[in-house]
Design an enzyme around this catalytic site. Structure first.
Site, PDB file in Angstrom:
ATOM      1  N   SER A 113      26.310  35.727  31.511  1.00 13.70           N
ATOM      2  CA  SER A 113      27.129  36.939  31.516  1.00 13.70           C
ATOM      3  C   SER A 113      27.050  37.717  30.208  1.00 13.70           C
ATOM      4  O   SER A 113      25.992  38.140  29.807  1.00 13.70           O
ATOM      5  CB  SER A 113      28.569  36.553  31.855  1.00 13.70           C
ATOM      6  OG  SER A 113      29.334  37.701  32.036  1.00 13.70           O
ATOM      7  N   HIS A 114      28.191  37.836  29.519  1.00 22.01           N
ATOM      8  CA  HIS A 114      28.282  38.668  28.323  1.00 22.01           C
ATOM      9  C   HIS A 114      27.927  37.904  27.052  1.00 22.01           C
ATOM     10  O   HIS A 114      27.972  38.464  25.969  1.00 22.01           O
ATOM     11  CB  HIS A 114      29.713  39.183  28.216  1.00 22.01           C
ATOM     12  CG  HIS A 114      30.705  38.067  28.359  1.00 22.01           C
ATOM     13  ND1 HIS A 114      30.928  37.453  29.568  1.00 22.01           N
ATOM     14  CD2 HIS A 114      31.464  37.427  27.465  1.00 22.01           C
ATOM     15  CE1 HIS A 114      31.806  36.485  29.410  1.00 22.01           C
ATOM     16  NE2 HIS A 114      32.148  36.441  28.144  1.00 22.01           N
ATOM     17  N   LYS A 126      24.474  29.496  38.062  1.00 20.73           N
ATOM     18  CA  LYS A 126      25.638  29.498  38.941  1.00 20.73           C
ATOM     19  C   LYS A 126      25.171  29.540  40.384  1.00 20.73           C
ATOM     20  O   LYS A 126      24.193  30.212  40.698  1.00 20.73           O
ATOM     21  CB  LYS A 126      26.448  30.747  38.592  1.00 20.73           C
ATOM     22  CG  LYS A 126      27.633  30.999  39.489  1.00 20.73           C
ATOM     23  CD  LYS A 126      28.520  32.060  38.888  1.00 20.73           C
ATOM     24  CE  LYS A 126      28.348  33.370  39.610  1.00 20.73           C
ATOM     25  NZ  LYS A 126      29.439  34.314  39.411  1.00 20.73           N
ATOM     26  N   ASP A 278      27.754  44.646  31.309  1.00 20.87           N
ATOM     27  CA  ASP A 278      27.449  43.459  30.505  1.00 20.87           C
ATOM     28  C   ASP A 278      26.092  42.849  30.860  1.00 20.87           C
ATOM     29  O   ASP A 278      25.316  43.431  31.628  1.00 20.87           O
ATOM     30  CB  ASP A 278      28.556  42.413  30.658  1.00 20.87           C
ATOM     31  CG  ASP A 278      28.542  41.759  32.021  1.00 20.87           C
ATOM     32  OD1 ASP A 278      28.116  42.430  32.986  1.00 20.87           O
ATOM     33  OD2 ASP A 278      28.927  40.581  32.139  1.00 20.87           O
ATOM     34  N   ASP A 280      24.909  40.531  32.869  1.00 20.99           N
ATOM     35  CA  ASP A 280      24.500  40.364  34.264  1.00 20.99           C
ATOM     36  C   ASP A 280      25.023  41.457  35.190  1.00 20.99           C
ATOM     37  O   ASP A 280      24.878  41.353  36.415  1.00 20.99           O
ATOM     38  CB  ASP A 280      24.916  38.983  34.776  1.00 20.99           C
ATOM     39  CG  ASP A 280      26.414  38.784  34.753  1.00 20.99           C
ATOM     40  OD1 ASP A 280      27.073  39.346  33.848  1.00 20.99           O
ATOM     41  OD2 ASP A 280      26.934  38.083  35.628  1.00 20.99           O
ATOM     42  N   ASP A 282      28.124  42.584  35.967  1.00 18.56           N
ATOM     43  CA  ASP A 282      29.338  42.548  36.777  1.00 18.56           C
ATOM     44  C   ASP A 282      30.560  43.130  36.069  1.00 18.56           C
ATOM     45  O   ASP A 282      31.582  43.359  36.690  1.00 18.56           O
ATOM     46  CB  ASP A 282      29.624  41.129  37.315  1.00 18.56           C
ATOM     47  CG  ASP A 282      29.748  40.094  36.218  1.00 18.56           C
ATOM     48  OD1 ASP A 282      29.599  40.446  35.037  1.00 18.56           O
ATOM     49  OD2 ASP A 282      29.997  38.922  36.561  1.00 18.56           O
ATOM     50  N   ARG A 283      30.443  43.369  34.760  1.00 21.62           N
ATOM     51  CA  ARG A 283      31.592  43.940  34.053  1.00 21.62           C
ATOM     52  C   ARG A 283      31.412  45.432  33.823  1.00 21.62           C
ATOM     53  O   ARG A 283      30.291  45.940  33.889  1.00 21.62           O
ATOM     54  CB  ARG A 283      31.753  43.283  32.688  1.00 21.62           C
ATOM     55  CG  ARG A 283      32.092  41.826  32.775  1.00 21.62           C
ATOM     56  CD  ARG A 283      32.425  41.273  31.413  1.00 21.62           C
ATOM     57  NE  ARG A 283      32.872  39.892  31.577  1.00 21.62           N
ATOM     58  CZ  ARG A 283      33.545  39.201  30.684  1.00 21.62           C
ATOM     59  NH1 ARG A 283      33.845  39.768  29.528  1.00 21.62           N
ATOM     60  NH2 ARG A 283      33.920  37.962  30.917  1.00 21.62           N
ATOM     61  N   GLU A 365      41.585  41.676  33.704  1.00 19.03           N
ATOM     62  CA  GLU A 365      41.703  42.379  32.422  1.00 19.03           C
ATOM     63  C   GLU A 365      40.405  42.311  31.620  1.00 19.03           C
ATOM     64  O   GLU A 365      40.189  43.084  30.711  1.00 19.03           O
ATOM     65  CB  GLU A 365      42.865  41.829  31.593  1.00 19.03           C
ATOM     66  CG  GLU A 365      42.940  40.312  31.419  1.00 19.03           C
ATOM     67  CD  GLU A 365      41.786  39.681  30.694  1.00 19.03           C
ATOM     68  OE1 GLU A 365      41.354  40.234  29.678  1.00 19.03           O
ATOM     69  OE2 GLU A 365      41.319  38.613  31.148  1.00 19.03           O
ATOM     70  N   LYS A 377      32.542  40.669  40.980  1.00 19.20           N
ATOM     71  CA  LYS A 377      32.916  41.928  40.354  1.00 19.20           C
ATOM     72  C   LYS A 377      31.653  42.733  40.146  1.00 19.20           C
ATOM     73  O   LYS A 377      30.563  42.175  40.131  1.00 19.20           O
ATOM     74  CB  LYS A 377      33.682  41.703  39.059  1.00 19.20           C
ATOM     75  CG  LYS A 377      32.998  40.824  38.036  1.00 19.20           C
ATOM     76  CD  LYS A 377      33.933  40.603  36.861  1.00 19.20           C
ATOM     77  CE  LYS A 377      33.332  39.658  35.848  1.00 19.20           C
ATOM     78  NZ  LYS A 377      33.874  38.306  35.948  1.00 19.20           N
TER      79      LYS A 377
HETATM   80  C1  G1P Z   1      36.133  35.135  31.225  1.00 26.58           C
HETATM   81  C2  G1P Z   1      37.178  36.126  31.650  1.00 26.58           C
HETATM   82  C3  G1P Z   1      37.446  35.997  33.131  1.00 26.58           C
HETATM   83  C4  G1P Z   1      36.129  36.167  33.893  1.00 26.58           C
HETATM   84  C5  G1P Z   1      35.079  35.213  33.353  1.00 26.58           C
HETATM   85  C6  G1P Z   1      33.724  35.479  33.971  1.00 26.58           C
HETATM   86  O1  G1P Z   1      36.565  33.829  31.486  1.00 26.58           O
HETATM   87  O2  G1P Z   1      38.383  35.954  30.922  1.00 26.58           O
HETATM   88  O3  G1P Z   1      38.387  36.951  33.525  1.00 26.58           O
HETATM   89  O4  G1P Z   1      36.319  35.943  35.246  1.00 26.58           O
HETATM   90  O5  G1P Z   1      34.953  35.370  31.948  1.00 26.58           O
HETATM   91  O6  G1P Z   1      33.236  36.746  33.676  1.00 26.58           O
HETATM   92  P1  G1P Z   1      37.264  32.898  30.398  1.00 26.58           P
HETATM   93  O7  G1P Z   1      36.294  32.776  29.252  1.00 26.58           O
HETATM   94  O8  G1P Z   1      38.520  33.594  29.963  1.00 26.58           O
HETATM   95  O9  G1P Z   1      37.535  31.605  31.127  1.00 26.58           O
HETATM   96 ZN    ZN Z   2      29.110  39.132  33.568  1.00 22.13          ZN
END
Ligand code: G1P
Ligand code: ZN
Length: 544
Positions: A113-114, A126, A278, A280, A282-283, A365, A377
């Site tokens: 992801s990010h 995943k 981000d 991948d 999704d954000r 959030e 997302k």
């Molecule tokens: C974080 C975000 C959560 C999101 C997840 C995947 O997870 O807070 O909302 O679903 O990344 O993108 P966390 O690191 O807080 O468990």
């Molecule tokens: Zn992501």
């Protein structure tokens, strides 16, 4: 095809978190590490022989190597078709869509992801199920069990697949289909939004925009959709070429990391619309000239205006937000008479509600929002939603936000993250927090009286499964909240997140700076958790 059985020994650290298994690349590069995990996925599935599997990733370092390994193990385990994005690239929402439109058995997404990418950075994997969404806990628990006892895996003795040529290849009974990563996703977006209206608004110069792909997966998606299909000028998409290390940056769409975009949007001659996504895809982050829309407000505003978007013109069935997301959307739901659900953090908790038709829109959030069009997302979807709103309402982002606050009040919000905290220290903080909960209700701190203090548990309304320990909540009589949670996606030590929220009905105070407005709650949170004291830090690693 020749299939070899390879003996192996388990690793003890393959428990998937909220978004799959995330580790440093070097961990994934250990002998049999990825192989064990992939075989453990397949060992947790039944009756998939002959079905199709979607595979793709965000292009980060190790993506191509990982895909070649997954292809060989999937082939040996008997899948009938592998649908793979050209170059091994697919955004997370695109994978979700491809699973759904191809009636695939599931999909494997390679991404962290990010989190940053590169030889010394993060990688992740995943598994998504047939509805297109992340696998439920029941599955990931079984997968973890399997990973602790694995003794062998099956691997096909085939040459590396050419990932760059679109088309079909056959290896015995296995079909390998390399597809354009963007087309199906772009078609889906064109069905949801009013592309003609957007094209006109852009060509008349009514909307000017800047999209920061952060050198991650949305580059090709945003270029095709925003520039080629909607006619935005070339160069609208910045940092649009996916790089294995995301150009050394942190592909997280917030004002701290999307610096170039933030400077543009707060600079002179800012475009009317700015956005980022981000690693991948999704954000999303939504900005207007001189304004940043918090993800919590974004969800509320989307819910309040959904009927202006073609796909939601007939109305939405309900909404959901993750527990730490502000209560702004609850106010909208109440006014519109819609059901509103509060779920634990992580997209998988929305899946059942979406499948069951109980909700249409949902969000977190953490810069994530989406709808029933996929089961992840979706960053670009959110960007197009906002573009469609701006075009339809003929208002600036700033006016849309201010008008929303006028009608509903403002839920002033922010999140403080403390990253890479020593695990023992983090656990100590949580034990200490837990020990205070039972005595807090009724206590008064200046104007704030504690209404409840508990640890959030969730019972899924569809399958009645229960998830415990989903974060500590302290709620006040005036609607304010302080929430403490440990991240499930960090890869170094523990990340402690503190979420702060305060409701402001008085519109003369809506222009306040969030940190200032929340100063009292920020101090109170420190009184409860003593993170600064226990870690010796003076401030959070990131504030969003
Ligand atoms: C974080 C975000 C959560 C999101 C997840 C995947 O997870 O807070 O909302 O679903 O990344 O993108 P966390 O690191 O807080 O468990
Ligand atoms: Zn992501």
């Amino acid at each position: 095809m020749q299939i070899n059985t390879q003996s192996t020994t388990p690793y003890d650290d393959q428990k998937p978190g909220t978004s799959g298994l995330r580790k440093k690349v070097t961990v994934f590069q250990q002998t049999n590490y990825l192989e064990n995990f992939v075989q453990s996925i397949f060992n947790s599935l039944q009756d998939f022989q002959g079905t199709s599997l979607v595979i793709g990733g965000d292009g980060r370092f190790f993506n191509r190597e990982a895909i070649q390994i997954i292809i060989k193990i999937a082939a040996a385990n008997g899948f009938g078709e592998l649908i793979i994005g050209q170059g091994g690239l697919l955004s997370t929402p695109a994978v979700s869509n491809l699973i759904r439109i191809n009636n695939a058995f599931g999909g494997i997404i390679l991404s962290a992801s990010h989190n940053p990418g590169g030889p010394d950075e993060d990688f992740g994997i995943k598994y998504n199920v047939s509805n297109g969404g992340p696998a439920p806990e029941k599955f990931t628990d079984a997968l973890y069990e399997n990973s602790t006892t694995i003794s062998e895996y099956q691997i096909a003795d085939i040459v590396d697949v050419d990932l760059d040529s679109i088309g079909q290849q056959k290896i015995d009974d296995l079909v390998i289909t390399i597809i354009d990563p963007v087309s199906d996703y772009a078609d889906l977006m064109a069905k949801i939004f009013d592309f003609d209206l957007l094209k006109n608004s852009i060509s008349y110069g009514y909307i000017t925009l800047c999209f920061d792909a952060m050198h991650a997966i949305t580059g090709p998606y945003a270029k095709r959709i925003l520039e080629d299909l909607l006619g935005a000028p070339k160069g609208t998409v910045i940092n649009g070429i996916p790089l294995e290390d995301f150009g050394g940056g942190h592909p997280d769409p917030n004002m701290a990391h999307a610096e170039e975009l933030t400077n543009t949007m707060f600079g002179e001659n800012a475009p009317t619309f700015g956005a980022a996504s981000d690693g991948d895809g999704d954000r999303n982050m939504i900005m207007g000239a001189n304004i940043f829309v918090t993800p919590s407000d974004s969800l509320a505003i989307m819910a309040a205006n959904a009927q202006l978007i073609p796909a939601y013109a007939k109305g939405i069935s309900g909404v959901a937000r993750s527990m730490p997301t502000s209560q702004a959307v609850d106010r909208v739901a109440k006014k519109l008479g819609l059901p509103c659900f509060e779920t634990p953090t992580g997209w998988k908790f929305f899946g059942n509600l979406l499948d069951d038709g109980q909700i249409t829109l949902c969000g977190e959030e953490s810069f994530g929002s989406g709808s029933d069009h996929v089961r992840e997302k979706d960053g670009l979807w959110a960007v197009l939603f906002w573009l469609n709103l701006v075009a339809k309402k003929r208002q600036s982002i700033e006016d849309i936000v201010n008008e929303h606050w006028e009608s509903f009040g403002r839920d002033i919000y922010c999140r403080h993250d403390y990253e890479a905290v020593d695990l023992d220290v983090a656990n100590g903080i949580f034990d200490h927090l837990r020990s205070q909960l039972s005595g807090l209700a009724g206590q008064k701190f200046s104007d704030y009286t504690v209404k409840y203090a508990d640890e959030f548990s969730y019972t899924d309304p569809v399958d009645n499964s229960v998830s415990h320990n989903q974060g500590i909540r302290i709620g006040f009589e005036n609607g304010s909240r302080i929430i403490f949670r440990l991240s499930g996606t960090g890869t170094v030590g523990a990340t402690l997140r503190i979420y702060l929220e305060k409701y402001e009905a008085d519109s003369s105070k809506h222009g306040q700076d969030a940190q200032e407005a929340l100063a009292f709650l920020i101090d109170l949170a420190e009184q409860f958790c003593k993170i600064k004291k226990r870690t010796g830090r003076t401030e959070p690693t990131v504030i969003t």
